[in-house]
Design a protein around this motif. Structure first.
Motif, PDB file in Angstrom:
ATOM      1  N   SER A 111     102.386  20.465  -3.273  1.00 57.96           N
ATOM      2  CA  SER A 111     101.725  21.528  -3.087  1.00 57.96           C
ATOM      3  C   SER A 111     100.536  21.606  -4.154  1.00 57.96           C
ATOM      4  CB  SER A 111     102.330  22.841  -3.110  1.00 57.96           C
ATOM      5  OG  SER A 111     102.923  22.974  -4.719  1.00 57.96           O
ATOM      6  N   ASN A 112     100.448  20.411  -4.760  1.00 56.16           N
ATOM      7  CA  ASN A 112      99.490  20.562  -5.994  1.00 56.16           C
ATOM      8  C   ASN A 112      97.816  20.281  -5.405  1.00 56.16           C
ATOM      9  OD1 ASN A 112      97.642  20.049  -8.138  1.00 56.16           O
ATOM     10  ND2 ASN A 112      99.414  18.927  -9.414  1.00 56.16           N
ATOM     11  N   PRO A 113      96.897  21.126  -5.278  1.00 53.63           N
ATOM     12  CA  PRO A 113      95.825  20.747  -4.921  1.00 53.63           C
ATOM     13  C   PRO A 113      95.162  19.567  -5.491  1.00 53.63           C
ATOM     14  CG  PRO A 113      95.862  23.255  -5.448  1.00 53.63           C
ATOM     15  CD  PRO A 113      96.985  22.452  -6.024  1.00 53.63           C
ATOM     16  N   ALA A 114      95.521  19.212  -6.574  1.00 54.19           N
ATOM     17  CA  ALA A 114      94.879  17.980  -7.387  1.00 54.19           C
ATOM     18  C   ALA A 114      95.029  16.647  -6.794  1.00 54.19           C
ATOM     19  CB  ALA A 114      95.107  18.229  -8.768  1.00 54.19           C
ATOM     20  N   ALA A 115      96.528  16.785  -6.092  1.00 52.29           N
ATOM     21  CA  ALA A 115      96.951  15.417  -5.662  1.00 52.29           C
ATOM     22  C   ALA A 115      96.249  14.719  -4.485  1.00 52.29           C
ATOM     23  CB  ALA A 115      98.529  15.645  -4.968  1.00 52.29           C
ATOM     24  N   THR A 116      96.255  13.336  -4.534  1.00 51.07           N
ATOM     25  CA  THR A 116      95.405  12.694  -3.395  1.00 51.07           C
ATOM     26  C   THR A 116      96.281  11.497  -2.919  1.00 51.07           C
ATOM     27  OG1 THR A 116      94.855  11.028  -5.010  1.00 51.07           O
ATOM     28  CG2 THR A 116      93.310  12.822  -4.821  1.00 51.07           C
ATOM     29  N   LEU A 157     100.572  31.073   6.545  1.00 53.60           N
ATOM     30  CA  LEU A 157      99.943  32.096   7.307  1.00 53.60           C
ATOM     31  C   LEU A 157      98.479  31.840   7.007  1.00 53.60           C
ATOM     32  CD1 LEU A 157     102.299  34.928   6.550  1.00 53.60           C
ATOM     33  CD2 LEU A 157     101.983  33.995   8.956  1.00 53.60           C
ATOM     34  N   MET A 158      97.895  31.325   5.741  1.00 54.80           N
ATOM     35  CA  MET A 158      96.539  31.063   5.795  1.00 54.80           C
ATOM     36  C   MET A 158      95.685  30.024   6.536  1.00 54.80           C
ATOM     37  SD  MET A 158      95.455  32.935   3.131  1.00 54.80           S
ATOM     38  CE  MET A 158      96.071  33.924   1.991  1.00 54.80           C
ATOM     39  N   SER A 159      96.639  29.173   7.429  1.00 55.83           N
ATOM     40  CA  SER A 159      96.074  28.092   7.855  1.00 55.83           C
ATOM     41  C   SER A 159      95.930  28.304   9.398  1.00 55.83           C
ATOM     42  CB  SER A 159      96.894  26.858   7.867  1.00 55.83           C
ATOM     43  OG  SER A 159      96.687  25.692   8.592  1.00 55.83           O
ATOM     44  N   GLU A 185      92.948  28.031   2.949  1.00 59.21           N
ATOM     45  CA  GLU A 185      93.305  27.410   4.321  1.00 59.21           C
ATOM     46  C   GLU A 185      92.947  25.964   4.157  1.00 59.21           C
ATOM     47  OE1 GLU A 185      90.553  27.949   7.585  1.00 59.21           O
ATOM     48  OE2 GLU A 185      92.200  28.044   9.179  1.00 59.21           O
ATOM     49  N   ALA A 186      91.960  25.645   3.373  1.00 57.29           N
ATOM     50  CA  ALA A 186      91.501  24.390   3.294  1.00 57.29           C
ATOM     51  C   ALA A 186      92.666  23.218   2.288  1.00 57.29           C
ATOM     52  CB  ALA A 186      90.237  24.143   2.517  1.00 57.29           C
ATOM     53  N   GLN A 187      92.879  24.283   1.311  1.00 60.01           N
ATOM     54  CA  GLN A 187      93.966  23.666   0.342  1.00 60.01           C
ATOM     55  C   GLN A 187      95.426  23.386   1.122  1.00 60.01           C
ATOM     56  OE1 GLN A 187      93.966  26.214  -3.109  1.00 60.01           O
ATOM     57  NE2 GLN A 187      96.369  25.949  -3.396  1.00 60.01           N
ATOM     58  N   ILE A 188      95.686  24.284   1.820  1.00 61.75           N
ATOM     59  CA  ILE A 188      97.054  24.221   2.596  1.00 61.75           C
ATOM     60  C   ILE A 188      96.905  22.961   3.460  1.00 61.75           C
ATOM     61  CG2 ILE A 188      98.601  25.326   4.391  1.00 61.75           C
ATOM     62  CD1 ILE A 188      98.102  27.704   2.082  1.00 61.75           C
TER      63      ILE A 188
END
Lengths: 443, 443
Positions: free
Chosen positions: A420-425, A265-267, A361-364
């Motif tokens: 869902s980990n924001p640190a993953a690339t 819903l944030m995106s 939003e950016a994270q998701i």
């Protein structure tokens, strides 16, 4: 105070290491090994603060680094610094959510945050009610409890003996907490009717309608449909608009379990997957999953105001004195089954302030982009499904990465990749694929 | 990391102030005032870390200092440094209790700690089972759920429709969570029969037996007696031995709600008040109350092993894979209604290591000594009962101390004095009495 600072130093080191790809995700030991590795027993005599610091270091040595960029094992991953700070503040404040009197700020922040979440669900002006509960399973159970009460308020005093046989509907891919809730509430798991899914894991609306009609013909009373927005294994979104139409037609409470998918819903780019959620009567949404808020943070949102209170209140006179000198609507404790309730809101509130809605939003969006990247990388490779448990065991022993596996229906074991980990690339995704193939190459 | 350290500095200042008697317990503002005092809203755009630090300071400015030596308002008070450090570590580890795989150390520590608690209850060798749950109300609900399942296992699948009308018994002074649990589980609050208490607030066993016989004659099935060890308002202990005899005679599950009084098991001097608890089938014991562990920390202990698992398990294949490479009995998640479960054990475990059993004993003995001191001081003074709400309102505005009030039965409002803060002294008790008299002198 110097003791507390010493612990903080240990924790800061741990946090730094959690993000270091050259460290292991896990230093795995079997339970009996770990029990013998250290003296964990509780004794009559105190230990020194030096020993307590050693206990802390040892505990962290064997902990799983859930914030590690190569930890993909559960729906809750990552470690957000603002969220962590907020949780530390919550611990220092050490209070309880039942009354405004003892948690004035946190009660207000819960009010502000839940209203904002309801706005994002799409209820006019953020109307309605809600609560932070200890996890998505309890939130789903609350939804079932409130739906039952709405239809048959006498159940509160008289119990299930006084009302007709109820049935609930949810998809075959839904979370097991729907059945757990039905068992606990005295409805029984047999009264949870599992609706078939299409090949992508979405509930088939025509099958839902057919089963509702069938249940009514047998004399059962359909009282709840629990649609899933983001299933546990496939991450599928049930077709909420079609389900809402059916719930309206048959006058059934519509719950959306968005524990996992609510974050979308944030995106602006992805929230269309939840179209129709604004027609739900209640929504579960766990910011501790896709939004990366530290555990635990799960919200139950209810469209009709006042219902949670009527359903659960017992008017305990030692807490909710009616002659208090402030506005009693801020004493939220009687909305909950719990008496004491942990402060779960502050982490989410502070992270939201730090990131803004656009930050979430950016994270998701990034997580969904990574998932697509993974899908494109592996769509043409198959063949290691059969040996998932063996590869998993090796993965735990090497400790380099961590991902879950499971069977589903007629499918054999496969890896369930959670992003869902924001640190993953991209590089972490590449590493995972290579690692699975490396660990499985002699099988 | 420097941001985290900045937050820690703010928190350490707050903690120091919490123990400073010259500071207020509370800087009270009415809800609407507090909403306007600061901009608490959530926005699209991020805030800077400087602003986030300001948010933290503001939040603490309006928080209640629950660790303040003159905070006597709730059953959970005090702020233990080791407990706080342990909670901070728990946040940094940010994991979930459902499987050994993702929480190896915490799962083992839960095992060690619950076994120790069962030993103290008096079950041979610490046998049995248990879980940390989100608060005493949920622990009591679990006990009711498990007792029902033990008598009628078919309720899990078939619901209440398939079994006879159940009734539970508890004293008129028991905690309201017994009724909340009955409402939620579909038993209904009317099926909770309240047993009369004597003038000291203890359940009268002859009344219990009479009501059991009466219920059976009406065709109801008595399935649970919930005795209270430490009632919420009087702090009374029900006569557990007599209750155990009755439960045995009529084959009824005996639960002891020792949320408040369980801590007395730590004291060789006072534990006789719980004599008979070793005959209970289940026990609720909240270390976050009298033992001063930070919120939340509540244990449900069950004498029969395996029952929690059979009652609540749903075998979710994505979590509890049966082909895992380690001993599955350490995957505790399926014992709970929750799926995710917060790590609540570490605070208790680390405090227990730091204090030893003897340290908890000294802390509890001191609280009981203080309570006696208070009793002796005020036993000959009366007369301010009628004006409790007014004095309370003034107390909140002055912010110098904080104590709860309530009516009970035919008694009018009176102050309910909770002594569990290890930081409180004789002087704080003297201060409270003087303050109540000062605030009420012109009434």
């Amino acid at each position: 105070m110097s003791f507390l600072q010493d612990v903080v130093d240990i924790l800061l080191q741990y946090v730094v290491k959690s993000f270091d790809r050259s460290t292991k995700v896990i230093d795995f030991h079997y339970p009996n090994e770990l029990l013998q590795e250290y003296n964990w027993e509780l004794a009559d005599q105190p230990q020194t603060l030096e020993e307590i610091l050693l206990n802390c270091r040892t505990t962290l040595k064997y902990a799983i680094k859930t914030g590690h960029p190569r930890y993909f094992n559960q729906l809750s991953t990552g470690l957000d610094m603002v969220g962590l700070a907020a949780d530390w503040l919550t611990s220092a404040a050490n209070t309880n959510m039942f009354t405004y009197e003892i948690a004035p700020v946190f009660v207000l922040l819960e009010y502000v945050t839940l209203r904002k979440m309801r706005e994002m669900v799409g209820w006019p002006g953020g109307c309605g009610d809600g609560i932070f509960s200890p996890g998505g399973a309890i939130s789903n159970m609350y939804a079932m409890l409130i739906a039952r009460f709405k239809m048959f308020p006498e159940v509160k005093e008289k119990g299930m003996a006084a009302i007709p046989r109820l049935v609930a509907f949810t998809s075959e891919h839904s979370h097991f907490s729907v059945k757990k809730g039905a068992a606990a509430l005295g409805i029984g798991t047999d009264s949870v009717i599992l609706i078939r899914c299409d090949e992508r894991g979405k509930m088939i609306p025509s099958d839902l309608e057919r089963r509702i009609v069938e249940a009514k013909q047998k004399g059962f009373v359909p009282f709840l449909v629990s649609a899933t927005a983001g299933t546990t294994v496939y991450g599928a979104f049930d077709p909420l608009i079609a389900i809402a139409d059916i719930c309206k037609k048959y006058k059934i409470w519509m719950h959306v379990d968005g524990a996992w998918g609510g974050g979308l819903l944030m995106s602006r780019k992805h929230k269309w997957k939840l179209n129709g959620i604004e027609r739900a009567n209640s929504v579960t949404w766990n910011p501790h999953k896709m939004m990366g808020v530290p555990l635990q943070c799960s919200a139950l949102l209810v469209r009709e105001e006042g219902l949670m209170q009527s359903c659960n209140q017992m008017h305990a006179s030692y807490l909710f004195q009616q002659d208090k000198h402030y506005d009693l609507s801020y004493d939220t404790g009687d909305k909950a089954l719990q008496c004491g309730r942990h402060v779960d809101v502050f982490k989410l509130w502070l992270m939201w302030r730090a990131k803004g809605t656009t930050g979430f939003e950016a994270q998701i969006d990034k997580c969904l982009e990574l998932a697509e990247y993974l899908y494109n990388k592996i769509k043409n490779r198959e063949g290691y499904e059969m040996v998932a448990p063996v590869i998993k065991a090796r993965m735990m022993e090497y400790g380099t990465t961590m991902v879950s596996y499971q069977p589903l229906g007629d499918k054999v074991n496969f890896f369930r990749m959670v992003i869902s980990n924001p640190a993953a690339t991209h590089q972490d995704i590449d590493f995972l694929i290579d690692e699975i193939e490396r660990l499985g190459q002699d099988l």
